[in-house]
Design a protein around this motif. Structure first.
Motif, PDB file in Angstrom:
ATOM      1  N   TRP A  97       0.845  -1.197   0.000  1.00 48.78           N
ATOM      2  CA  TRP A  97       0.000   0.000   0.000  1.00 48.78           C
ATOM      3  C   TRP A  97       0.878   1.245   0.000  1.00 48.78           C
ATOM      4  O   TRP A  97       0.584   2.230  -0.661  1.00 48.78           O
ATOM      5  N   GLY A  98       1.946   1.230   0.763  1.00 47.88           N
ATOM      6  CA  GLY A  98       2.918   2.316   0.708  1.00 47.88           C
ATOM      7  C   GLY A  98       2.855   3.279   1.870  1.00 47.88           C
ATOM      8  O   GLY A  98       3.882   3.712   2.365  1.00 47.88           O
ATOM      9  N   ASP A  99       1.661   3.667   2.309  1.00 50.69           N
ATOM     10  CA  ASP A  99       1.523   4.589   3.442  1.00 50.69           C
ATOM     11  C   ASP A  99       0.610   3.954   4.475  1.00 50.69           C
ATOM     12  O   ASP A  99      -0.427   4.497   4.859  1.00 50.69           O
ATOM     13  N   ALA A 100       1.024   2.762   4.922  1.00 53.94           N
ATOM     14  CA  ALA A 100       0.191   1.907   5.760  1.00 53.94           C
ATOM     15  C   ALA A 100       0.169   2.384   7.207  1.00 53.94           C
ATOM     16  O   ALA A 100       1.134   2.197   7.939  1.00 53.94           O
ATOM     17  N   ARG A 101      -0.938   2.981   7.612  1.00 48.62           N
ATOM     18  CA  ARG A 101      -1.128   3.434   8.995  1.00 48.62           C
ATOM     19  C   ARG A 101      -2.595   3.749   9.201  1.00 48.62           C
ATOM     20  O   ARG A 101      -3.320   4.025   8.235  1.00 48.62           O
ATOM     21  N   ILE A 102      -3.032   3.705  10.459  1.00 53.25           N
ATOM     22  CA  ILE A 102      -4.459   3.921  10.689  1.00 53.25           C
ATOM     23  C   ILE A 102      -4.863   5.354  10.374  1.00 53.25           C
ATOM     24  O   ILE A 102      -6.043   5.620  10.145  1.00 53.25           O
ATOM     25  N   GLY A 103      -3.901   6.274  10.314  1.00 53.20           N
ATOM     26  CA  GLY A 103      -4.202   7.648   9.934  1.00 53.20           C
ATOM     27  C   GLY A 103      -4.601   7.793   8.482  1.00 53.20           C
ATOM     28  O   GLY A 103      -5.071   8.861   8.069  1.00 53.20           O
ATOM     29  N   ASN A 104      -4.429   6.742   7.684  1.00 54.25           N
ATOM     30  CA  ASN A 104      -4.885   6.747   6.293  1.00 54.25           C
ATOM     31  C   ASN A 104      -6.070   5.809   6.098  1.00 54.25           C
ATOM     32  O   ASN A 104      -6.326   5.343   4.988  1.00 54.25           O
ATOM     33  N   GLN A 140       2.045   6.053  -2.665  1.00 52.76           N
ATOM     34  CA  GLN A 140       3.328   5.379  -2.503  1.00 52.76           C
ATOM     35  C   GLN A 140       3.246   3.889  -2.829  1.00 52.76           C
ATOM     36  O   GLN A 140       4.191   3.141  -2.558  1.00 52.76           O
ATOM     37  N   ALA A 141       2.125   3.439  -3.384  1.00 57.05           N
ATOM     38  CA  ALA A 141       1.931   2.018  -3.660  1.00 57.05           C
ATOM     39  C   ALA A 141       3.010   1.491  -4.612  1.00 57.05           C
ATOM     40  O   ALA A 141       3.462   2.184  -5.524  1.00 57.05           O
ATOM     41  N   SER A 142       3.407   0.240  -4.367  1.00 56.72           N
ATOM     42  CA  SER A 142       4.480  -0.360  -5.164  1.00 56.72           C
ATOM     43  C   SER A 142       4.401  -1.882  -5.035  1.00 56.72           C
ATOM     44  O   SER A 142       3.483  -2.424  -4.432  1.00 56.72           O
ATOM     45  N   LEU A 143       5.399  -2.551  -5.597  1.00 62.13           N
ATOM     46  CA  LEU A 143       5.536  -4.002  -5.447  1.00 62.13           C
ATOM     47  C   LEU A 143       6.642  -4.328  -4.452  1.00 62.13           C
ATOM     48  O   LEU A 143       7.292  -5.374  -4.545  1.00 62.13           O
ATOM     49  N   ALA A 144       6.857  -3.450  -3.480  1.00 60.11           N
ATOM     50  CA  ALA A 144       7.910  -3.657  -2.477  1.00 60.11           C
ATOM     51  C   ALA A 144       7.615  -4.819  -1.554  1.00 60.11           C
ATOM     52  O   ALA A 144       8.519  -5.296  -0.855  1.00 60.11           O
TER      53      ALA A 144
END
Length: 356
Positions: free
Chosen positions: A227-234, A251-255
């Motif tokens: 997802w890239g910006d993984a936090r409950i604030g999002n 910020q999504a990617s294949l990371a």
């Protein structure tokens, strides 16, 4: 909801309404649309411009969100692929587990609002904000421990659902120009980010950390959705304290899922004990988060340490880039300093110089 100052993005909101009226009328298939004065969401990010719009035609009311591509002066990310944010919402529309806003239209023509934009249906709910941190005040602090537990478990289940998505759903995440493996692509991208953002003026500590990440990159990994910006604030939550929708996919990617887990753990810490504020009773701590994530995904946490170093490097780079873009004085906030030095501590790197 409070109005954000109009100068925050430099936009003439009356002109935006005038431009959107005929555009929305055409999309809705009506002769004319009335639009209330748009609002900026409280706490909206710096990287994109977001307008909350209420459109009316007869008895019909449409509550919409207009997401506008960043102006060059506000560009936080390297090689921004603005359309991907719309693509992921479209790809996940109607998914039985992952909840996202419904994307309605994308507009490439900059003649309407000055830059490309897309429109989503507005979700209704509450978001745990970072300023002030949700652990110290606000609706979540006022909730009961049982309600917070419901929220945390719902958020974790949503995170795990994202990590169970097949890569084939999001082929547009791939960045083959940055390598073949997911974490190799991710590291190449952020190395390029540092060059783009700072040129020859990158702090020495950044070069040291990027070199450490390269030398210690996991030998065996596979691409996976991050997802890239993984936090409950999002995430947005309903009155029942369950997830209404997942936001901010820029910020999504294949990371891979571990990149998200590391980012989640970083912000859980930085918005609680990192600011000297106890974590709210009912919200899972580090050990509980890792255990539940493993149970829900079936993934290993091998190489989590590498991703946790990387998460702090990314957070430091983004913070430093934002501070320099806004031309804030060196003393205005020290999160970039903290994140980069936390990364050094985790990596066992001794760094004497400050980060400016």
């Amino acid at each position: 909801m409070q109005h954000a100052p109009q100068f925050s993005k430099g936009r003439d909101l009356d002109a935006a309404v005038a431009a959107l009226r005929p555009w929305l009328a055409d999309r809705l298939g009506v002769a004319a649309v009335e639009i209330d004065r748009p609002e900026y969401p409280r706490g909206a990010g710096f990287s994109n411009e977001t307008l909350l719009v209420t459109a009316r035609t007869g008895s019909r009311v449409e509550e919409l969100v207009v997401r506008i591509a960043p102006a060059p002066a506000h560009q936080v990310f390297f090689e921004p692929k603005f359309h991907i944010q719309y693509d992921i919402l479209t790809a996940l529309d109607g998914h039985p587990e992952v909840r996202v806003p419904r994307a309605l239209w994308f507009e490439d023509d900059p003649a309407i609002l000055g830059r490309p934009f897309y429109v989503m249906q507005r979700m209704r709910g509450r978001v745990p904000v970072s300023m002030p941190p949700y652990n110290s005040s606000g609706w979540l602090a006022e909730a009961s421990p049982a309600q917070r537990r419901t929220l945390w478990e719902s958020a974790m289940r949503q995170l795990a659902a994202i990590h169970r998505l097949p890569v084939a759903m999001v082929p547009f995440f791939d960045r083959p120009e940055h390598g073949t493996q997911g974490d190799a692509q991710h590291l190449s991208y952020w190395t390029g980010y540092a060059r783009w953002a700072f040129g020859d003026d990158a702090p020495d500590v950044v070069r040291v950390l990027l070199d450490w990440l390269d030398r210690n990159r996991p030998a065996h990994s596979r691409a996976g959705i991050s997802w890239g910006d993984a936090r409950i604030g999002n995430m947005m939550f309903g009155d029942d304290f369950r997830v209404v929708g997942v936001m901010d996919w820029e910020q999504a990617s294949l990371a891979g899922p571990l990149a998200d887990l590391a980012w989640w753990l970083l912000f859980d810490e930085s918005l609680s004990v990192g600011q000297g504020v106890p974590r709210l009773d009912g919200l899972g701590g580090r050990a509980e988060t890792i255990a539940l994530w493993q149970e829900l995904t079936g993934h290993s946490i091998d190489h989590l340490h590498w991703h946790e170093v990387f998460a702090r490097v990314k957070a430091g780079l983004l913070s430093l880039r934002s501070r320099r873009s806004m031309q804030l004085p060196g003393s205005a906030g020290a999160r970039h300093f903290s994140y980069l030095h936390q990364a050094c501590d985790l990596a066992g790197i001794a760094v004497a110089q400050d980060v400016r």
